[in-house]
Scaffold this motif. Structure first.
Motif, short mmCIF file in Angstrom:
data_model
loop_
_atom_site.label_atom_id
_atom_site.label_comp_id
_atom_site.label_asym_id
_atom_site.label_seq_id
_atom_site.Cartn_x
_atom_site.Cartn_y
_atom_site.Cartn_z
N MET A 175 0.84 -1.20 0.00
CA MET A 175 0.00 0.00 0.00
C MET A 175 0.88 1.25 0.00
N ASP A 176 0.62 2.16 -0.93
CA ASP A 176 1.37 3.41 -0.98
C ASP A 176 0.97 4.30 0.20
N PRO A 177 1.94 5.04 0.75
CA PRO A 177 1.58 5.95 1.84
C PRO A 177 0.67 7.06 1.37
N LEU A 178 -0.14 7.57 2.29
CA LEU A 178 -1.04 8.68 1.94
C LEU A 178 -0.25 9.92 1.52
N LEU A 179 0.79 10.25 2.29
CA LEU A 179 1.62 11.41 2.00
C LEU A 179 3.04 10.94 1.74
N THR A 180 3.67 11.49 0.72
CA THR A 180 5.03 11.11 0.37
C THR A 180 5.94 12.32 0.47
N PHE A 181 7.24 12.03 0.62
CA PHE A 181 8.25 13.07 0.65
C PHE A 181 8.80 13.31 -0.76
N ASP A 182 8.90 14.58 -1.15
CA ASP A 182 9.61 14.96 -2.36
C ASP A 182 11.09 15.11 -2.00
N ASP A 183 11.93 14.22 -2.53
CA ASP A 183 13.34 14.19 -2.15
C ASP A 183 14.25 14.50 -3.33
N ARG A 184 13.74 15.28 -4.28
CA ARG A 184 14.50 15.49 -5.51
C ARG A 184 15.79 16.27 -5.28
#
Length: 280
Positions: free
Chosen positions: A1-10
């Motif tokens: 299951m994908d997390p609801l909120l993800t981190f942008d780590d670009r």
């Protein structure tokens, strides 16, 4: 299951993305606002479990730390960000106070103008050891440094492979304190967000039964607003513990006395009342 909120780590500085946060909050708003016994939501898979495991592994050594140890709360520790060495754990705490995450909370709850707490008063990382507990209570409602009204709690659990027989469920009680309406196991990746008010009663009141090498761990952050007429217009309350019916819970007489003083004794006589109470 994908997390609801993800981190942008670009760019090597992980952070939440505001558009994603707003969309996620708006999608859950109706569920949140209609929940009983007070507005709340339980979200599994809230954040990437790998990030949460990093935080769980970053807890400071508690050898020189004092725990809460009284009838209402026992064997519970709190750690502020400055006590945490791991930069990734500190960054997550900072991001939970940043604007994109505030946008998620505002869309979810309908509460505008949320203010995070840079002091982490009562917040940060929490840990309760076996045999410990936190009695059913309503939280303090005024931030004394920022002079703001407390409105929301966020808890994110960090407990991998948590077994039901260990207990530690967060209980949400009805306003009349007749019983819990919800019981929420503190499993890894589960977030609980709820409105805080003078009758938002919650806690994990039964002693933990986990092994001595395990503990109940969570992230806790709190959010505030500025009342239109200032906090002087509010009844000022510290943490208000309540007794569960049919149990041997003990009243917090110190807090009850303080509330009596604030409500019924003229301000200029309150210091005298507190001094006299110490000599009883």
């Amino acid at each position: 299951m994908d997390p609801l909120l993800t981190f942008d780590d670009r760019d090597g500085a992980p952070r939440f993305e505001e558009a994603q946060c707003r969309a996620a909050g708006a999608g859950l708003a109706e569920h949140y606002r209609t929940a009983e016994p007070f507005p709340h939501i339980v979200i599994d898979g809230f954040l990437d479990p790998a990030i949460l495991r990093t935080v769980a592994a970053a807890y400071p050594d508690r050898a020189d730390k004092s725990a809460f140890d009284r009838d209402q709360e026992r064997r519970k520790y709190q750690y502020a960000p400055e006590e945490i060495d791991d930069a990734r754990a500190r960054n997550l705490l900072a991001q939970l106070n940043a604007r994109p995450f505030l946008a998620f909370l505002e869309e979810l709850t309908g509460i505008a103008g949320l203010v995070p707490d840079p002091y982490f008063t009562g917040g940060g990382l929490h840990e309760t050891l076996t045999g410990g507990h936190l009695g059913v209570h309503a939280d303090f409602n005024v931030h004394r440094i920022m002079r703001l009204e407390r409105r929301l709690n966020l808890l994110i659990y960090l407990n991998d492979d948590w077994r039901p027989e260990w207990g530690g469920d967060l209980e949400l009680w009805d306003k009349a304190m007749t019983g819990p309406v919800a019981s929420i196991a503190p499993v890894l990746g589960r977030a609980v967000i709820f409105n805080t008010a003078l009758d938002s009663f919650h806690g994990h009141p039964s002693p933990l039964a986990c092994p001595p090498d395990r503990s109940r761990r969570s992230i806790a952050t709190y959010y505030y607003t500025a009342p239109e007429h200032g906090v002087a217009s509010l009844p000022s309350r510290t943490t208000n513990f309540r007794m569960r019916p049919g149990t041997d819970d003990r009243p917090d007489r110190r807090v009850a006395f303080e509330h009596f003083v604030r409500d019924w004794i003229p301000h200029r006589l309150q210091p005298l009342a507190r001094r006299l109470n110490r000599f009883r």
